[in-house]
Write a protein that holds these residues in place. Structure first.
Motif, short mmCIF file in Angstrom:
data_model
loop_
_atom_site.label_atom_id
_atom_site.label_comp_id
_atom_site.label_asym_id
_atom_site.label_seq_id
_atom_site.Cartn_x
_atom_site.Cartn_y
_atom_site.Cartn_z
N ASP A 106 1.43 -16.04 -16.46
CA ASP A 106 2.31 -17.21 -16.27
C ASP A 106 1.97 -17.96 -15.00
OD1 ASP A 106 3.74 -16.45 -18.58
OD2 ASP A 106 4.98 -15.06 -17.39
N GLY A 107 0.71 -17.91 -14.58
CA GLY A 107 0.30 -18.54 -13.34
C GLY A 107 0.33 -17.55 -12.19
N GLY A 108 -0.04 -18.03 -11.04
CA GLY A 108 -0.08 -17.13 -9.90
C GLY A 108 -1.26 -16.17 -9.97
N PHE A 109 -1.15 -15.09 -9.23
CA PHE A 109 -2.24 -14.13 -9.15
C PHE A 109 -1.64 -12.73 -9.29
CE2 PHE A 109 -5.87 -11.95 -7.12
CZ PHE A 109 -6.92 -12.61 -7.74
N THR A 110 -2.35 -11.85 -9.98
CA THR A 110 -1.83 -10.52 -10.27
C THR A 110 -2.88 -9.46 -9.93
OG1 THR A 110 -0.45 -11.34 -12.08
CG2 THR A 110 -0.89 -8.98 -12.03
N VAL A 111 -2.44 -8.45 -9.20
CA VAL A 111 -3.28 -7.28 -8.90
C VAL A 111 -2.70 -6.10 -9.67
CG1 VAL A 111 -4.06 -5.67 -7.13
CG2 VAL A 111 -3.95 -8.12 -6.64
N THR A 112 -3.54 -5.43 -10.44
CA THR A 112 -3.11 -4.28 -11.24
C THR A 112 -4.00 -3.09 -10.93
OG1 THR A 112 -2.41 -5.76 -13.03
CG2 THR A 112 -2.68 -3.43 -13.57
N ALA A 113 -3.36 -1.95 -10.67
CA ALA A 113 -4.10 -0.72 -10.38
C ALA A 113 -3.46 0.42 -11.14
CB ALA A 113 -4.10 -0.42 -8.88
N VAL A 114 -4.29 1.31 -11.66
CA VAL A 114 -3.83 2.50 -12.35
C VAL A 114 -4.43 3.70 -11.65
CG1 VAL A 114 -3.76 3.76 -14.53
CG2 VAL A 114 -3.68 1.26 -14.54
N LEU A 115 -3.56 4.56 -11.11
CA LEU A 115 -3.99 5.73 -10.36
C LEU A 115 -3.44 6.98 -11.03
CD1 LEU A 115 -3.19 4.51 -6.73
CD2 LEU A 115 -5.29 4.17 -8.03
N PRO A 116 -4.23 8.02 -11.19
CA PRO A 116 -3.69 9.28 -11.72
C PRO A 116 -2.75 9.92 -10.70
CG PRO A 116 -5.97 9.57 -11.06
CD PRO A 116 -5.67 8.10 -10.94
N LEU A 117 -1.64 10.46 -11.20
CA LEU A 117 -0.71 11.10 -10.28
C LEU A 117 -1.34 12.30 -9.61
CD1 LEU A 117 2.60 10.90 -12.36
CD2 LEU A 117 1.88 9.48 -10.46
N GLY A 118 -2.15 13.06 -10.36
CA GLY A 118 -2.90 14.18 -9.77
C GLY A 118 -4.26 13.71 -9.32
N ALA A 119 -4.31 12.74 -8.42
CA ALA A 119 -5.58 12.08 -8.06
C ALA A 119 -6.55 13.02 -7.43
CB ALA A 119 -5.29 10.91 -7.11
N GLY A 120 -6.08 13.95 -6.61
CA GLY A 120 -7.01 14.85 -5.93
C GLY A 120 -7.77 15.71 -6.91
N GLN A 121 -7.04 16.29 -7.93
CA GLN A 121 -7.72 17.15 -8.88
C GLN A 121 -8.67 16.36 -9.76
OE1 GLN A 121 -4.52 17.06 -8.23
NE2 GLN A 121 -3.93 19.11 -7.55
N ARG A 122 -8.26 15.14 -10.21
CA ARG A 122 -9.14 14.38 -11.09
C ARG A 122 -10.37 13.90 -10.35
NH1 ARG A 122 -6.75 9.80 -15.04
NH2 ARG A 122 -5.34 11.56 -15.43
#
Length: 383
Positions: free
Chosen positions: A363-379
């Motif tokens: 709808d205009g503007g600018f969007t930043v999207t990030a997906v991080l695993p909750l168990g980031a250290g193990q993954r």
């Protein structure tokens, strides 16, 4: 300077001269004559090629020395050339061929010795010739095995040392990159917010009419709070470079600090909203990355987007933390074209096994999207 084949040729000529002199001084069953001298010298000629063609040189020496033995000349005169050729082949030749050829030479020597047994040679001399061949083959092979073992140990030690050095350089590079990203996020965000708040304070002072003391005080309090937070984060970042600094190490902010970032954006004049949904707890690594991504995204909104509103959304579902920062600003035109902010967000997300994208909003503007695993250290470790 004589090298290579010239040295071998001189050595062969010298050994042949000594052999001829010994055979003339101590003759065998048959005295040395011109024919015997020619055979003795011919048996030494292949030694000039002993290092380039060790197998061929050995075969030729044995073939040319065999008539000398069969005609009952001085056997010991040609023995040094045979041993020298066998030693060279044992050192330079292939190990399996060396053993096989040594065994063949041993059997051939035994056959010749036993064929000449009726001519007065004693059994002790026959055994001595056999022992000499066996000693050369076995001794040289033992030396080659030892040398190969030492070379393998040295090579493993050198590879291990190179691996340690490469790992150390890689860790140093990663740490420098992490510190650079932290400093970029921290300073860019803090300076941008302080700049906006200072501009608001200047506007309150310069405008006509009475000064809004309460608003000015709130703005200055916001600047002071931003400075305190920046100082704390900067100290935590620089402590990595000061391992000997006393006192407890400051813990980098995590996802719980995102609310403070939103509050700082609100103090900078934006209509900032934070929405959190879902259940779950992210790992410390994922929390730090989430904080830095939101920090960089809000910095870009304040600095470049010319937006009036921004919404930060944190959704925890299906083992992932989904982060969305959307504003109503100028869209792609508001992105920082020459900086490293968006690249740094993507690098941070990848470091914990996640992804980050930035682009115009639906709808205009600018969007930043990030997906991080909750168990980031193990993954990240598994990756």
């Amino acid at each position: 300077m004589i090298r290579g084949r010239g040295v071998d040729a001189l050595a062969a000529a010298g050994l042949a001269a000594v052999a001829v002199g010994a055979a003339a001084e101590w003759p065998g069953v048959r005295p040395l004559d011109p024919a015997g001298a020619m055979m003795l010298v011919a048996a030494h000629v292949p030694l000039a090629w002993r290092r380039r063609r060790p197998g061929v040189a050995l075969a030729l020496v044995v073939a040319l020395a065999l008539p000398f033995h069969l005609l009952q000349y001085q056997h010991h005169a040609v023995a040094p050339a045979e041993v020298f050729a066998l030693f060279t082949f044992a050192v330079l030749g292939r190990r399996v061929l060396t053993v096989l050829l040594g065994t063949a030479a041993l059997l051939a020597a035994c056959a010749v010795i036993f064929a000449m047994g009726a001519s007065g040679r004693t059994g002790l001399e026959q055994v001595g010739v056999v022992e000499a061949i066996v000693a050369v083959v076995v001794g040289v092979q033992g030396w080659r095995v030892h040398r190969a073992r030492v070379a393998a140990i040295t090579d493993r030690a050198e590879r291990a040392e190179r691996t340690r050095e490469e790992e150390a350089r890689r860790r140093v590079a990663e740490e420098r990159l992490r510190i650079a990203r932290d400093l970029h996020d921290l300073l860019a965000h803090s300076i941008t917010v302080i700049g906006v708040q200072a501009g608001a304070a200047a506007h309150l002072v310069k405008r006509d009419g009475p000064v809004d003391r309460a608003g000015l005080a709130d703005t200055l309090d916001g600047i002071a709070a931003t400075c305190r937070d920046a100082r704390t984060e900067l100290r935590a970042t620089l402590q990595v470079l000061r391992e000997t600094e006393p006192g407890p190490r400051a813990v980098p902010p995590g996802a719980a600090g995102i609310a403070e970032l939103v509050e700082a954006a609100r103090a900078a004049g934006l209509d900032a909203v934070l929405a959190e949904r879902g259940e779950g707890r992210e790992s410390p690594e994922a929390g730090i990355v989430a904080y830095r991504i939101v920090q960089e995204a809000l910095t870009n909104v304040v600095k470049h987007a010319r937006a009036t509103a921004v919404e930060v959304s944190l959704v925890r579902a299906d083992g992932d933390l989904r982060i969305t920062v959307a504003d109503n600003g100028r869209g792609a035109a508001g992105a920082a074209g020459g900086g490293f902010g968006i690249v740094g967000m993507a690098e941070r997300a990848r470091s914990v096994g996640g992804t980050a994208e930035a682009g115009p909003g639906p709808d205009g503007g600018f969007t930043v999207t990030a997906v991080l695993p909750l168990g980031a250290g193990q993954r990240a470790d598994a990756r």
